[in-house]
Design a protein around this motif. Structure first.
Motif, PDB file in Angstrom:
ATOM      1  N   GLY A   1      -5.118  -8.644   2.449  1.00  0.00           N
ATOM      2  CA  GLY A   1      -3.986  -7.901   2.991  1.00  0.00           C
ATOM      3  C   GLY A   1      -3.444  -8.543   4.258  1.00  0.00           C
ATOM      4  O   GLY A   1      -4.135  -9.320   4.926  1.00  0.00           O
TER       5      GLY A   1
ATOM      6  N   PHE B   1      -8.273  -9.254  -2.603  1.00  0.00           N
ATOM      7  CA  PHE B   1      -7.331  -8.630  -1.669  1.00  0.00           C
ATOM      8  C   PHE B   1      -7.412  -9.341  -0.327  1.00  0.00           C
ATOM      9  O   PHE B   1      -8.482  -9.425   0.268  1.00  0.00           O
ATOM     10  CB  PHE B   1      -7.647  -7.137  -1.478  1.00  0.00           C
TER      11      PHE B   1
ATOM     12  N   GLU C   1      -5.727   0.277  -3.313  1.00  0.00           N
ATOM     13  CA  GLU C   1      -6.409  -0.862  -3.935  1.00  0.00           C
ATOM     14  C   GLU C   1      -7.016  -0.444  -5.267  1.00  0.00           C
ATOM     15  O   GLU C   1      -6.901  -1.164  -6.265  1.00  0.00           O
ATOM     16  CB  GLU C   1      -7.482  -1.427  -2.995  1.00  0.00           C
TER      17      GLU C   1
ATOM     18  N   ASN D   1      -4.309 -12.121  -2.708  1.00  0.00           N
ATOM     19  CA  ASN D   1      -3.420 -10.989  -2.973  1.00  0.00           C
ATOM     20  C   ASN D   1      -2.951 -10.453  -1.615  1.00  0.00           C
ATOM     21  O   ASN D   1      -3.634  -9.651  -0.984  1.00  0.00           O
ATOM     22  CB  ASN D   1      -4.183  -9.935  -3.780  1.00  0.00           C
TER      23      ASN D   1
ATOM     24  N   VAL E   1       0.833  -1.201   0.000  1.00  0.00           N
ATOM     25  CA  VAL E   1       0.000   0.000   0.000  1.00  0.00           C
ATOM     26  C   VAL E   1       0.872   1.257   0.000  1.00  0.00           C
ATOM     27  O   VAL E   1       1.913   1.298   0.658  1.00  0.00           O
ATOM     28  CB  VAL E   1      -0.935  -0.009   1.234  1.00  0.00           C
TER      29      VAL E   1
ATOM     30  N   LEU F   1      -1.574  -8.326   0.086  1.00  0.00           N
ATOM     31  CA  LEU F   1      -1.218  -6.904   0.066  1.00  0.00           C
ATOM     32  C   LEU F   1      -0.441  -6.495   1.331  1.00  0.00           C
ATOM     33  O   LEU F   1      -0.836  -6.860   2.431  1.00  0.00           O
ATOM     34  CB  LEU F   1      -2.534  -6.131  -0.001  1.00  0.00           C
TER      35      LEU F   1
ATOM     36  N   ASP G   1      -0.301  -4.223   3.777  1.00  0.00           N
ATOM     37  CA  ASP G   1      -1.161  -3.111   4.215  1.00  0.00           C
ATOM     38  C   ASP G   1      -1.078  -2.891   5.714  1.00  0.00           C
ATOM     39  O   ASP G   1      -1.981  -2.338   6.322  1.00  0.00           O
ATOM     40  CB  ASP G   1      -2.621  -3.388   3.800  1.00  0.00           C
TER      41      ASP G   1
ATOM     42  N   ARG H   1     -11.193  -7.079  -6.876  1.00  0.00           N
ATOM     43  CA  ARG H   1     -11.272  -6.473  -5.550  1.00  0.00           C
ATOM     44  C   ARG H   1     -11.491  -7.527  -4.464  1.00  0.00           C
ATOM     45  O   ARG H   1     -10.973  -7.418  -3.359  1.00  0.00           O
ATOM     46  CB  ARG H   1     -12.425  -5.460  -5.538  1.00  0.00           C
TER      47      ARG H   1
END
Ligand code: ARG
Length: 572
Positions: A255, A253, A234, A154, A121, A156, A158, A250
């Motif tokens: 994270g 994700f 995102e 995914n 992020v 991420l 974050d 979407r």
């Protein structure tokens, strides 16, 4: 079933009879016949007999009469196998009526988690994330097509200490201004500015540190700001995925923050199992098999001395969740090779804790770097890391210009469409066509060339076939008889029936360069066939048969490229 396997299954009992023990016949493509088996050589050495005599005995015992037109002993003791036209023709006919092109759905579908892409992020995606995204997407597409339940994760970045400074920088800028910058994809400017203040300004540093504490403590105002940062990033990553034409959405994700509540229970369990050891104030696991240069066991830090959990703890919690809660039996981590040691340790620790027990297994699907023309790590002119979107945009622009130049009849919209398919296809194919463990050089000329092992070459082969049908206004009749009188027809047929074996192998090894090389061989075999064997000018049954070969080639190219995430425009 594919030919290699079929022939291998027939040879195996003959070899076993001669050897007294099972022997792998190692059947492979041959220069001299369709296939060959070299296993008699090794066996003869073991038996202390002349290899040609061993090969001859296997030849006599093997039941191949219904499959092969010729089985010959050649050279020092090879077995050369020529498949009967009838056998090959029958297999091609079966493919022609099979929407799956001979590739069976997995007999035992499993739940597979593919951990890929995973940018951070408020940080620009770099070329390492490009490789992860491209390879991971090919894996997800392939395993899904084989009937497995694929969960795209995914992972991420974050969460963690940098969010203190990022949130403080957001506060300084003002929410509206920050949102503007981030939604434009100006992530590097944002991150660098935050970093610079953190390094230069002691008051900012203090604010950032208390902000991390507030974030970890669940302070609602801080969480709201954090969510803003995550949501903006995102959205930006989704625009990149869209441009890159990957299947991540979407909903995929996952994270690092989503494992937050699982961290404490995960570490507690390690503790209960007696696997935690204190080292320099931190709580560590010492997974078996991981030692440093000095021979000392290496620690995997699960809880830092300040009480915070880091990257390794998150991966342990995520793994435990994936096998324990999601019931996944195959875990793939598509991450660069520099993280190999990290994953070895995470997998070993998880196995020790009982979270990764057969049939569940984890694989680090590692890959090398992308290099610039100078053979060094790809860098921007300014010396920073190359921005992924910049790279993709350049690919599309170059391909669109080439498309206009090559085919002036294309309308504006179609040229843009083709440019996108070819530019993105070229980038992906360049990535997937080399052994992923190795570094590769980003070479625009080569990857956009119409000849060579490139996406444009394969896309061109596809569009050429489609234009044969368009021009003549005909369709192939899948039930037409197949005649394979010409060597170029046979050679093409042998490639076509080999698709299933390649997909099967690639689903296991996730070495997509084998699929890329296969598609290239297929397109080359088609090219040779098309040069030597007239299709539309042929007559009767021969024409019908050749139309089926053309159509099947197009379908296999389309499906194979689709598994690699590459589009096949109807016209180039
Ligand atoms: N965000 C990390 C990076 O940019 C990659 C994460 C990979 N996945 C994982 N489960 N650790 O390096």
């Amino acid at each position: 079933m594919d030919l290699e396997r079929l022939l291998s299954d027939r040879l195996a009992p003959a070899f076993a009879a001669v050897a007294g023990v099972p022997v792998d016949p190692v059947v492979r493509r041959s220069q001299h016949a369709d296939f060959q088996s070299d296993a008699a050589l090794g066996l003869a050495r073991r038996l202390g007999r002349p290899p040609r005599a061993v090969a001859e005995e296997v030849r006599e015992r093997a039941e191949l009469a219904d499959l092969c037109a010729a089985v010959e002993v050649s050279g020092p003791g090879f077995l050369n196998l020529t498949v009967a036209d009838r056998t090959l023709g029958g297999m091609v006919s079966a493919l022609a009526v099979d929407p799956r092109l001979g590739v069976p759905v997995a007999a035992t579908p499993e739940t597979v988690v593919v951990d890929y892409s995973a940018p951070n992020v408020a940080k620009e995606m770099h070329v390492g994330h490009l490789r992860s995204t491209v390879i991971g997407d090919a894996a997800a597409r392939t395993l899904e097509w084989l009937g497995h339940r694929v969960s795209r994760a995914n992972h991420l970045g974050d969460w963690g200490t940098p969010f203190g400074m990022l949130i403080e920088h957001l506060v300084d800028l003002g929410e509206a201004e920050a949102a503007q910058e981030l939604s434009m994809g100006d992530l590097d400017t944002f991150y660098t500015a935050a970093r610079r203040k953190f390094d230069d300004d002691a008051a900012f540093r203090d604010r950032s540190r208390s902000r991390v504490v507030a974030l970890q403590g669940g302070d609602p105002a801080t969480l709201r700001l954090w969510r803003l940062l995550v949501a903006q990033s995102e959205s930006y990553f989704l625009t990149v995925y869209d441009l890159l034409d990957v299947t991540l959405s979407r909903a995929d994700f996952r994270g690092e923050s989503s494992y937050h509540d699982l961290l404490a229970p995960t570490v507690d369990e390690l503790d209960r199992l007696g696997l935690l050891r204190r080292s320099d104030g931190a709580e560590c696991v010492f997974p078996p098999g991981s030692v440093g240069r000095d021979g000392e066991p290496l620690p995997l830090i699960v809880r830092k001395s300040d009480g915070g959990y880091g990257y390794p703890a998150t991966d342990l919690a995520a793994l435990r969740h994936r096998t324990g809660t999601l019931g996944a039996t195959r875990l793939l981590y598509v991450v660069g090779l520099p993280q190999r040691r990290h994953f070895e340790m995470v997998f070993a620790a998880a196995a020790q804790a009982g979270w990764l027990t057969p049939p569940a297994r984890a694989e680090h699907v590692g890959f090398g770097s992308i290099l610039g023309a100078d053979g060094r790590m790809l860098r921007s002119r300014a010396g920073g890391s190359v921005k992924l979107v910049g790279l993709l945009t350049e690919a599309v622009e170059r391909a669109t210009a080439l498309a206009r130049e090559r085919n002036p009849e294309l309308g504006e919209a179609e040229a843009a469409e083709v440019g996108r398919a070819v530019g993105i296809g070229a980038i992906k194919f360049a990535d997937l066509s080399g052994d992923r463990h190795k570094d590769y050089v980003l070479d625009w000329e080569r990857m956009l060339a119409l000849d060579g092992n490139t996406a444009p070459y394969l896309q061109y082969a596809y569009s050429r076939i489609r234009s044969i049908f368009r021009r003549a206004g005909v369709a192939a009749r899948p039930d037409a008889g197949i005649s394979l009188a010409e060597p170029a027809e046979r050679a093409l047929a042998v490639e076509l029936v080999g698709f299933a074996a390649v997909v099967d192998a690639v689903a296991g090894s996730l070495e997509f360069h084998h699929l890329a090389a296969y598609l290239h061989r297929l397109a080359a075999a088609f090219s040779a066939f098309y040069e030597r064997c007239p299709v539309l000018r042929a007559e009767g049954a021969v024409r019908e048969s050749r139309l089926v070969l053309c159509d099947l080639t197009a379908r296999v190219l389309h499906q194979g490229l689709h598994l690699l995430g590459i589009r096949t425009p109807e016209r180039l």
